[in-house]
Design an enzyme around this catalytic site. Structure first.
Site, PDB file in Angstrom:
ATOM      1  N   SER A 109     -35.906  15.833   0.517  1.00 24.64           N
ATOM      2  CA  SER A 109     -34.581  15.768   1.113  1.00 24.64           C
ATOM      3  C   SER A 109     -34.705  15.492   2.598  1.00 24.64           C
ATOM      4  O   SER A 109     -35.776  15.620   3.195  1.00 24.64           O
ATOM      5  CB  SER A 109     -33.841  17.089   0.892  1.00 24.64           C
ATOM      6  OG  SER A 109     -34.534  18.150   1.537  1.00 24.64           O
ATOM      7  N   ASP A 169     -39.597  -3.514   2.336  1.00 22.09           N
ATOM      8  CA  ASP A 169     -38.334  -2.984   1.798  1.00 22.09           C
ATOM      9  C   ASP A 169     -37.233  -3.113   2.839  1.00 22.09           C
ATOM     10  O   ASP A 169     -36.424  -2.210   3.007  1.00 22.09           O
ATOM     11  CB  ASP A 169     -38.519  -1.529   1.376  1.00 22.09           C
ATOM     12  CG  ASP A 169     -37.361  -1.040   0.508  1.00 22.09           C
ATOM     13  OD1 ASP A 169     -36.592  -1.890   0.022  1.00 22.09           O
ATOM     14  OD2 ASP A 169     -37.222   0.179   0.330  1.00 22.09           O
ATOM     15  N   LYS A 196     -37.491  15.465   7.236  1.00 20.03           N
ATOM     16  CA  LYS A 196     -37.821  15.151   5.849  1.00 20.03           C
ATOM     17  C   LYS A 196     -38.657  16.295   5.288  1.00 20.03           C
ATOM     18  O   LYS A 196     -39.692  16.647   5.843  1.00 20.03           O
ATOM     19  CB  LYS A 196     -38.610  13.848   5.758  1.00 20.03           C
ATOM     20  CG  LYS A 196     -37.790  12.608   6.010  1.00 20.03           C
ATOM     21  CD  LYS A 196     -38.617  11.365   5.699  1.00 20.03           C
ATOM     22  CE  LYS A 196     -37.770  10.103   5.824  1.00 20.03           C
ATOM     23  NZ  LYS A 196     -38.547   8.908   5.434  1.00 20.03           N
ATOM     24  N   GLY A 251     -29.334  13.799   3.017  1.00 17.99           N
ATOM     25  CA  GLY A 251     -29.621  12.947   1.856  1.00 17.99           C
ATOM     26  C   GLY A 251     -30.751  13.544   1.059  1.00 17.99           C
ATOM     27  O   GLY A 251     -31.492  14.406   1.522  1.00 17.99           O
ATOM     28  N   PHE A 266     -38.322  12.879  -4.393  1.00 14.92           N
ATOM     29  CA  PHE A 266     -39.383  13.808  -4.048  1.00 14.92           C
ATOM     30  C   PHE A 266     -39.045  14.712  -2.867  1.00 14.92           C
ATOM     31  O   PHE A 266     -39.867  15.512  -2.462  1.00 14.92           O
ATOM     32  CB  PHE A 266     -40.668  13.036  -3.729  1.00 14.92           C
ATOM     33  CG  PHE A 266     -41.174  12.271  -4.893  1.00 14.92           C
ATOM     34  CD1 PHE A 266     -41.947  12.880  -5.849  1.00 14.92           C
ATOM     35  CD2 PHE A 266     -40.835  10.945  -5.063  1.00 14.92           C
ATOM     36  CE1 PHE A 266     -42.398  12.177  -6.940  1.00 14.92           C
ATOM     37  CE2 PHE A 266     -41.279  10.236  -6.146  1.00 14.92           C
ATOM     38  CZ  PHE A 266     -42.070  10.858  -7.087  1.00 14.92           C
TER      39      PHE A 266
END
EC number: 2.7.10.1
Length: 887
Positions: free
Chosen positions: A505, A629, A524, A499, A503
């Site tokens: 991947s 979130d 990340k 994904g 800022f």
């Protein structure tokens, strides 16, 4: 013959894919038709260039891909691909790749990606303003693929007519009151609901408001106002009534102005006068009431005329002067004094001030042969001067003396000329001489500069030193937290992208452990062009959050690694996390309903998902962590199909008190945010409970977008009126009761996560009291792997898994899961010759690290971050899930 030969050569080149100049396309993208939410990949290969820069194009514009990988097929033979993990309608279009050689651009053949899914609207019904009983039309248009698309209208909660082919026009014979409407679009993939519009009845406008003066002078006034409620019809004109009060009331002619703009300048007013004004505006129905009166006084000005009839009287040695008074309108202010100006012998004398329109007795001898004028003065200044009067005895001959100053004037000009000449000569003689050579050494044929280098470096260093946290300009506290989880870059081998976000991947990777074993992880990676230490510190803060997490339903940090880049001061941080094999929960739920091979999820499985999330959130709340979130897109499914709460980009640790107040402009997912958070930007554990209730609704509807038909800008008004999410179809009352309690307007009345865990555990046991193991599940291909094994299994169709498949140490035999043998082959390839680009000089374009920690607050599209934990990026979200909330 030569023209014919050239045509043959061109035809042969077009057949073989030759671009000229030795450049040859050996692979072209092909047309593909895919379902919404599935993965699609296009390939392109070119031969004849050493290191080509292959660029993908879509509908005539460049695609700035962050996961482009170049593979070497042979000497000067390269292959690249462009893939989309979760295809949406906006991904449909024409694709091709281009390459540049010798200042020429060469293109591959073009291919189309066609996306099949639920209809999407190209025209949604808009609000209507009309008169009672007047007919009007409503328009709605949606397209697939697949086609055809049928449109069904709803007016005032009642279905209007039957299905119509898109585009559709609904003729309404007229209404007498306001009413809501929307349209539904349906194809073989499902149903989409348009925005909700309103039919308004036009009425008279309300009175204008906020009438105020912007600028005021002695005789001009600029005023502005704001229209009140416009009656659902545009205002055309406004009328301004002005009244002057001066002893008695004077009604001035009213002025009519065109609007907008709602601003006007009144001219021709009197200075130092009282005025009142008001405004009324009209639409096509009629005129509004007038606004309240606005009273003001124009400022003072200087008198408009000079005093008249200036005269004098001589009585022996006494002199007196008198003149006529000015009228009130002529004064244009409050009289301060009369100013008497006089000249004697050609020289101006000190002026005199008098309160009245006459002077006391003066010494006549002092004013003989003097020229006198008078003017009236207010606080602003003095007005014009009266004609001059010469004071002379009546018997003396009148003589007019003229002062002659020719001599003085000539002398002054002569002195000025002489001074100017002297200054000019001095400027011409002055010179500056600066010898820069003497700053380095004595004058000579050459000048040399000797210096000692403070630092030397080479751009061609093959071996880069291992990066440490000391090489980053981050806080000591953050450095100490991450010191014991730092992983050497040499132990990581990066694979394909899972994904991407704003800022960075998320990539698959292989981590070599201390005992030389291999572990599949997710990494990340911060975007390579973000080079400030502040951005890097933001990226590492989320890792610091996860370092202390130890719970089976909360994703845990494995470590942090630093990639050193040639010629760059700062390394790229990489956060190493567990690999979540089955992606995010939202995508899983959507594919169960809308995938190519839909499958059923039992109620016990759905409740198990809820229970896993509640357990993870109860653990976070015990650690004083507010997630902020929580949603299905931020919950991941591991290899055992257990849910782990992930993505802590917006999380905050409470150091004091029991709430956190958002203090900046952020883009936040309003459909998951609690009522008090929307109103006051205050976030607590109770606001996470609200989001958990919405997540339960997502699970029960298998991935539907909350509040269908309600705009983001209308969410707050929708909730404040007491409205809530409706009970999903086939949802039990006791489950809906749990989620509905999470949406109490009073935060303290909502259940705690500990209470939710107890309730869901009881519910889960009641669904299967004798079998605590997970029941069989039906699955489809989620990863879209193209291996022969998967294609064979996919041909068989969905597979039923028994409880024994979930036992510890066993492999899930599901169509989308790679076999262990296939996984080993895949990673052997990545770690060997075909992936030298990944293991050596990073020939792929490093993608961003995702909206991490505070970075997500500032930039954020929270619902579209591609770095959501470690699974497939949530690309199936509604385009309007986010809205900017300004604080």
């Amino acid at each position: 013959m030569k023209p014919l030969l050239w045509v043959v050569v061109v035809a042969l080149r077009s057949l073989t894919g030759s671009c000229g100049s030795g450049v040859l396309f050996t692979k072209h993208p092909s047309n593909q038709t895919v379902s919404q939410g599935n993965k699609v990949s296009l390939g392109c290969a070119v031969e004849g260039l050493t290191e080509p820069d292959i660029i993908w194009m879509k509908d005539g514009e460049k695609l700035y891909s962050t996961d482009q990988v170049f593979l070497t097929l042979g000497e000067q033979h390269w292959e690249t691909s462009h893939s989309v993990k979760s295809v949406q309608q906006q991904d449909a279009g024409q694709y091709w790749c281009v390459v540049e050689s010798h200042d020429q651009m060469f293109s591959s053949e073009r291919a189309w990606i066609t996306v099949e899914g639920v209809p999407h609207f190209i025209q949604e019904p808009q609000d209507v303003a009309t008169f009672p009983s007047i007919p009007f039309n409503l328009s709605c248009a949606a397209v697939g693929p697949p086609e055809p698309v049928e449109v069904l209208w709803w007016l005032g909660g009642v279905q209007e007519g039957g299905p119509q082919q898109s585009p559709s026009v609904l003729h309404v014979p007229g209404v007498n009151s306001s009413i809501k409407f929307y349209c539904e679009a349906k194809n073989t993939r499902g149903i989409s609901v348009s925005r909700t519009g309103t039919v308004h009845i036009k009425v008279l406008p309300a009175a204008p408001v906020d009438l105020q003066l912007l600028r005021i002078t002695d005789n001009n006034v600029t005023l502005s106002w704001k229209p009140g409620f416009m009656g659902y019809s545009e205002l055309s004109t406004c009328v301004i009534q002005v009244v002057r009060v001066s002893g008695r009331r004077w009604n001035l002619p009213q002025q009519e102005v065109q609007v907008p703009p709602h601003i006007h300048t009144l001219t021709g007013l009197r200075s130092h006068s009282n005025y009142s004004l008001r405004v009324s505006c009209a639409n096509e129905v009629g005129a509004s009431p007038f606004s309240p009166w606005l009273t003001f006084i124009t400022p003072e000005s200087v008198p408009s005329v000079a005093p008249r009839n200036l005269s004098f009287e001589l009585s022996g040695q006494n002199l007196s002067l008198q003149w006529a008074r000015l009228k009130e309108d002529e004064l244009q202010g409050k009289l301060l004094a009369y100013k008497l100006q006089w000249t004697h012998g050609g020289e101006p004398q000190e002026p005199l001030l008098f309160k009245e329109n006459s002077t006391p007795t003066l010494d006549a001898a002092r004013f003989f042969n003097a020229s006198i004028q008078v003017a009236a003065c207010t606080a602003v200044g003095c007005g014009p001067w009266s004609p001059s009067v010469l004071v002379m005895p009546a018997s003396a001959p009148v003589q007019v003396q003229r002062s002659r100053m020719w001599v003085g004037l000539l002398l002054g000009l002569l002195v000025a000329t002489i001074v100017g000449l002297l200054l000019t000569i001095a400027a011409q003689r002055r010179e500056k001489e600066t010898k820069f050579g003497s700053a380095f050494k004595a004058p000579g044929p050459e000048s040399s500069v000797f210096f000692t280098a403070a630092r030397s470096f080479s751009r061609n260093v093959a071996d880069l030193h291992e990066s440490t946290l000391d090489s980053l300009c981050i806080s000591s506290e953050l450095k100490n937290k991450l010191q014991d989880v730092l992983i050497s870059e040499r132990l990581l081998t990066l694979g394909h992208m899972l994904g991407k976000g704003e800022f960075g991947s998320v990539r698959e990777a292989i981590l070599k452990t201390d005992d030389s074993s291999m572990q599949k992880v997710a990494v990340k990676v911060l975007k390579s062009d973000i080079t400030s230490s502040g951005d890097i510190e933001q990226c590492l803060k989320e890792a610091a959050y996860m370092r202390d997490f130890h719970h089976p339903n909360v994703i845990k940090l494995i470590g942090v690694s630093l990639h050193r880049r040639p010629g760059q001061r700062l390394p790229i941080p990489m956060v190493v996390l567990p690999f979540m094999k089955h992606g995010d929960l939202h995508t899983f739920l959507l594919l169960s309903r809308l995938g190519d091979e839909p499958f059923d999820l039992s109620l016990q499985t759905l409740v198990q998902f809820m229970l896993d999330i509640a357990r993870g959130m109860e653990y976070l709340s015990s650690k004083s962590i507010i997630h902020r979130d929580l949603a299905a897109r931020n919950c991941m499914l591991n290899e055992n199909m257990s849910v782990c709460v992930a993505d802590f980009g917006l999380s905050k640790k409470i150091y004091s008190g029991d709430y956190y107040r958002q203090g900046s402009v952020s883009k936040l997912p309003v459909k998951w945010i609690a009522l008090e958070s929307l109103a006051d930007n205050v976030y607590t554990t109770q606001s996470d409970v609200w989001a958990f209730g919405v997540t339960m609704w997502e699970i029960m509807t298998r991935g539907q977008t909350p509040y269908p038909g309600v705009e983001n800008s209308e969410i707050y008004e929708f909730l404040i009126k007491g409205e809530r999410l409706k009970k999903p179809a086939d949802c039990r009352e006791d489950i809906y009761e749990i989620m509905h309690r999470c949406w109490s307007p009073v935060p303290k009345c909502r259940p705690s996560f500990l209470q939710l865990v107890v309730q869901l555990e009881t519910l889960h046991l009641s669904l299967s009291p004798a079998t605590p193991l997970k029941e069989p599940l039906l699955y489809v291909n989620l990863e879209g792997d193209n291996s022969e094994t998967d294609r064979e299994e996919g041909a068989v169709g969905a597979r039923i898994l028994g409880p024994e498949a979930t036992s510890e140490g066993s492999n899930w035999s599901v169509p989308w899961q790679r076999q262990a043998e296939d996984e080993e082959k895949d990673w052997l390839m990545v770690g060997s010759g075909a992936a030298l680009a990944i293991g050596g000089d990073y020939r792929y374009i490093v993608g961003p690290c995702g909206a991490i920690a505070e970075e997500a607050e500032e930039v954020g599209s929270v619902g579209r971050r591609g770095d959501l934990a470690n699974g497939p990026v949530d690309e199936l979200r509604d385009e309007d899930d986010d809205v900017v909330i300004k604080v």
